[in-house]
Design an enzyme around this catalytic site. Structure first.
Site, PDB file in Angstrom:
ATOM      1  N   PHE A 222      24.572  97.908 151.600  1.00 44.95           N
ATOM      2  CA  PHE A 222      24.548  96.308 151.897  1.00 44.95           C
ATOM      3  C   PHE A 222      25.886  95.895 151.153  1.00 44.95           C
ATOM      4  CE2 PHE A 222      19.972  97.204 152.344  1.00 44.95           C
ATOM      5  CZ  PHE A 222      20.095  97.598 153.885  1.00 44.95           C
ATOM      6  N   GLU A 226      29.701  99.145 147.215  1.00 44.07           N
ATOM      7  CA  GLU A 226      31.116  99.216 147.870  1.00 44.07           C
ATOM      8  C   GLU A 226      32.102  99.417 146.470  1.00 44.07           C
ATOM      9  OE1 GLU A 226      32.686  96.399 150.311  1.00 44.07           O
ATOM     10  OE2 GLU A 226      34.876  96.737 149.777  1.00 44.07           O
ATOM     11  N   ARG A 304      37.942  86.192 152.832  1.00 42.10           N
ATOM     12  CA  ARG A 304      37.136  85.960 154.057  1.00 42.10           C
ATOM     13  C   ARG A 304      36.368  84.654 154.269  1.00 42.10           C
ATOM     14  NH1 ARG A 304      35.764  89.854 158.111  1.00 42.10           N
ATOM     15  NH2 ARG A 304      36.578  91.456 157.338  1.00 42.10           N
ATOM     16  N   THR A 434      40.344  92.641 155.549  1.00 41.76           N
ATOM     17  CA  THR A 434      41.172  91.529 155.617  1.00 41.76           C
ATOM     18  C   THR A 434      42.321  91.965 154.869  1.00 41.76           C
ATOM     19  OG1 THR A 434      40.137  90.682 153.631  1.00 41.76           O
ATOM     20  CG2 THR A 434      39.434  89.712 155.675  1.00 41.76           C
ATOM     21  N   GLU A 706      27.812  93.616 160.348  1.00 36.64           N
ATOM     22  CA  GLU A 706      27.593  92.434 159.601  1.00 36.64           C
ATOM     23  C   GLU A 706      27.503  91.084 160.274  1.00 36.64           C
ATOM     24  OE1 GLU A 706      31.363  93.363 157.338  1.00 36.64           O
ATOM     25  OE2 GLU A 706      30.467  92.566 155.888  1.00 36.64           O
TER      26      GLU A 706
END
Ligand code: MTE
Ligand code: HPA
Ligand code: MOS
Length: 750
Positions: A222, A226, A304, A434, A706
């Site tokens: 989730f 990362e 973002r 991004t 997402e």
């Protein structure tokens, strides 16, 4: 096709880090972390702990042979604290012992003296004190200040959205094994195997080729794995480098909750200007992101937020600014939506406030401003293949909005102590990292001589079923049955230099690479088959484990073809590299075309409020979602439902609490409420929008990981609608989560 892991998951046979058979001489790690949120370390006394029978060694920054630095975007985070601590739970030392129990005992014997320094826990406080991670970023389109003058309605307001705990079922962990000649193998529960490899190499002071990272699968990530799976793997690797014995380190839930970052809380301010016919002409927002004590992914997440600050609306004049505020919380990190949800909550709040003041339904303003084809986003990308209106109107029609609204109106007339509320929530979410250079992936495919196939990619399976999608791609192109294809673990020696599995882009990026590799193999095999069948190459097709000449099945099976290809010494392995075309972004101008495409959809949420207790139930969430051409609707609808539950949890129940000293109070599942079967919507309906998909989506099947989380924002406004039905004096507040306690206060506000 079912998720290929479902069989072993249900039988409890799927392997996770903690299930691995470990070597007999393996040792166990445990982290000693800061008991204060900010201060100077005066002294740490390890003598008692070190003397404990079974303790091998306690590692600190002094044992680092390379650099004591793990910051990914900005090098501002030590692996282990040196002279200062900046958050409660910051790693200071790593105890390695014969058993976990001994390590735990040793940890209790360590004493530390800290000279405390002032603690900042909120973004607002950080901004007042000028405590930032980096410089603020701003996006702008048109001219807001001039436009506000011409607006009939101008409203300002403030919002807050809290953090969110990832609560992956599998906590962070790794198992690290020494290899020959100083090489090290790390088995990690990470979304970013290359990030683990690169950081370990840097901290250990050895080249990346000496470190192999392997990922079997994750029991959920989730976003929480990362970046933040890295420190644990690196700590264990430092210990392995020194001790030359395997080290296992799996965090228990308490340590995981205390020591890891979460979704970023945001405090935001907005100003919105509308014409008399409800067109939003200008929008300004200032976002204060509570980044925590180090950058981690905060700058990318902040970016973002700006990309999604106008959600599904076209606003011709926009000015948005985001500050990454440095506080004394654990560094906050990626969480499904990656700053997008925080941005979208603000525009939805601004619209709610405007509607309330003007005296119209929120949906009237939403509907009047939905994106059209060729509208410009504030970052310069021109919207194409826009599905904002199509999803909105088809949700209204398919779910009979007018009838729903009438039912709610009637219910509210007839009931004093129960009130119902409703909201519409459109979403628009950009697909691609991004950070343009991250949008690439590779695949390595082996056809073995018996015709079975092994597929390696950079994709990490974390429950989102990316392996199943990769298998489908390989199987479709090679024309063979699913049982002939195996998905290998994600391993840095087979597929190198990977981007993390994130940004909902894993299936697109890795799937395209699989597609390319399989197409190359088919090209070679076509030549072999054409020769064997004395047919023209252009008539050769692969289907159902056989070679077809046009639509006619030949006698040549896949296995026999592969045997012949072997004899002819044809290469049966292929490596392919895919990089998303078209995308670019110029940070110096804050303009460009950062997204391969956008995902759209609309949710209608209805709730029932118990006006005596402040409790509520989500009756239904009805969604029209843009899957493109879904390659696996079962899996994709599963992603919608999971993301929705997480979004509703963030907006309504999950309340992260730190005290003013920076200690996490919501440090267990007894004090942190996550959605369960009782709080989930009683009905969830997901209808796929009929669209063509997009060429840059794998098999035109759009990314789905997402975007649906943001349907959960609708729950906030549906509850707000119900509160207002009971208490017309209630002044709209935008302070998520809207917990039953807050609802109760709102119901009786004078
Ligand atoms: N679904 C499950 N079951 N478990 C997860 O950890 N992570 C989410 C989403 N869906 C996640 C999940 C997040 S944050 C992202 S970015 C995407 O999956 C990543 O996978 P994808 O790129 O393959 O969609
Ligand atoms: N999304 C998710 N993770 C990321 C991104 C992004 O845009 N950029 C860097 N990591
Ligand atoms: Mo997802 S937050 O991009 O891992």
């Amino acid at each position: 096709m079912k998720n290929i892991d479902s069989f072993t998951h249900v039988r409890g046979e799927s392997l996770f880090v903690d299930d691995l058979m470990i070597r007999q001489d393996a040792l166990f790690g445990l982290c000693f972390d800061s008991p204060k949120a900010h201060g100077k370390i005066i002294s740490v006394d390890y003598t008692k702990a070190e003397a404990l029978e079974g303790v091998e060694k306690i590692f600190t920054y002094k044992d680092v042979l390379g650099e004591n630095q793990i910051g990914g975007i900005i090098p501002d985070e030590p692996l282990w604290a040196e002279n200062e601590v900046h958050f409660w739970g910051q790693p200071i030392a790593f105890i390695v012992a014969k058993t976990e129990a001994i390590a735990k005992k040793a940890r209790a014997l360590i004493t530390i003296k800290i000279e405390e320094l002032p603690v900042i826990t909120t973004a607002k406080e950080a901004k007042e004190k000028g405590s930032f991670i980096n410089a603020p970023r701003s996006f702008s389109l048109g001219n807001t200040s001039d436009t506000f003058k011409d607006c009939k309605y101008v409203l300002e307001g403030e919002t807050f959205s809290n953090g969110q705990e990832h609560l992956y079922i599998e906590t962070q962990g790794c198992y690290v094994i020494p290899q020959e000649n100083g090489s090290i193998k790390i088995i990690s529960s990470t979304q970013g195997p290359t990030q683990v490899q690169k950081t370990a190499a840097k901290v250990l002071g050895i080249p990346m080729h000496k470190i192999e990272v392997d990922v079997i699968r994750l029991g959920g990530g989730f976003g929480g794995k990362e970046d933040q799976a890295t420190p644990w793997a690196v700590m264990a690797a430092v210990a392995v480098q020194y001790l030359n014995k395997p080290v296992k380190f799996v965090l228990n839930r308490h340590d995981d909750l205390r020591m890891t970052g979460k979704r970023h809380p945001y405090s935001s301010f907005f100003k919105i200007g509308l014409t008399k016919d409800l067109k939003i002409k200008a929008f300004e927002a200032e976002f204060l992101q509570n980044s925590g004590a180090a950058a981690d992914l905060s700058p990318a997440i902040a970016e973002r937020t700006l990309f999604h600050a106008t959600n599904s609306y076209f606003i011709p004049n926009v000015k948005t600014t985001v500050y990454s505020c440095k506080t004394n919380l654990p560094p906050n990190t990626a969480f499904r939506g990656f700053g997008g949800p925080q941005g979208m909550f603000v525009i939805e709040s601004a619209i709610a406030k405007a509607a309330d003041k003007i005296g119209v339904d929120k949906k009237e303003i939403q509907e009047a401003n939905l994106l059209n084809e060729n509208d410009e986003f504030s970052y310069g990308q021109i919207a194409t293949e826009v599905q904002a209106k199509k999803s909105w109107f088809s949700a209204k029609e398919k779910f009979e909005l007018e009838k729903l609204e009438k039912e709610i109106e009637d219910f509210n007339k007839e009931n004093q102590l129960y009130k119902k509320g409703i909201s519409l929530m459109p979403i628009t979410f950009g697909i691609s990292f991004t950070n343009t250079p991250m949008n690439h992936a590779r695949a390595l495919i082996h056809i073995y001589q018996d015709g079975s196939v092994g597929v390696s990619t950079g994709a990490v399976e974390m429950g989102q079923s990316v392996n199943t999608k990769m298998l489908q791609v390989a199987q479709d192109i090679l024309g063979i049955s699913a049982d002939k294809v195996k998905l290998e673990t994600t391993n840095t020696t087979r597929v190198a230099n990977t981007s993390p599995s994130a940004a909902s882009s894993t299936a697109d990026l890795n799937g395209k690479a699989v597609e390319m590799a399989c197409n190359s193999l088919i090209e070679r095999l076509t030549k072999v088959a054409a020769k064997m069948l004395s047919s023209d190459e252009k008539n050769i097709h692969f289907k159902d484990n056989f070679v077809f000449i046009d639509t006619k099945k030949s006698s040549l099976s896949w296995e026999i073809l592969i045997t012949q290809a072997m004899l002819e010494r044809i290469a049966l392995s292929e490596n392919a590299h895919y990089a998303t075309p078209i995308i670019d972004f110029d940070k110096s101008k804050e303009k460009g075309h950062p997204f391969a495409y956008h995902v759209y959809g609309t949710a209608i949420t209805t709730v029932t409020l118990d006006c005596l207790r402040g409790n509520y139930e989500i009756d239904s969430v009805k969604i029209v979602h843009d899957f493109g051409k879904s390659m696996n609707l079962g899996i994709d609808i599963g992603q919608v439902e999971g993301a929705l539950a997480q979004g509703i949890g963030w907006m309504t129940l999950e309340e992260i609490a730190y005290n003013k000293d920076g200690r996490l109070l919501s440090n267990a599942l007894s004090t942190y409420k996550v959605p369960d079967v009782f709080s989930s919507p009683k009905t969830i309906v997901t209808i796929p929008l009929e669209t063509d998909g997009n060429e840059m989506a794998i098999q035109k099947s759009k990314a789905v990981g997402e975007p649906p989380l943001m349907y959960g924002i609708g729950a906030y406004f549906a509850i707000q609608h119900a509160v207002k039905a009971f208490n017309p004096n209630y002044k709209l507040k935008f302070h998520a989560p809207f917990t039953p306690e807050k609802v109760l206060m709102s119901l009786y506000e004078k």
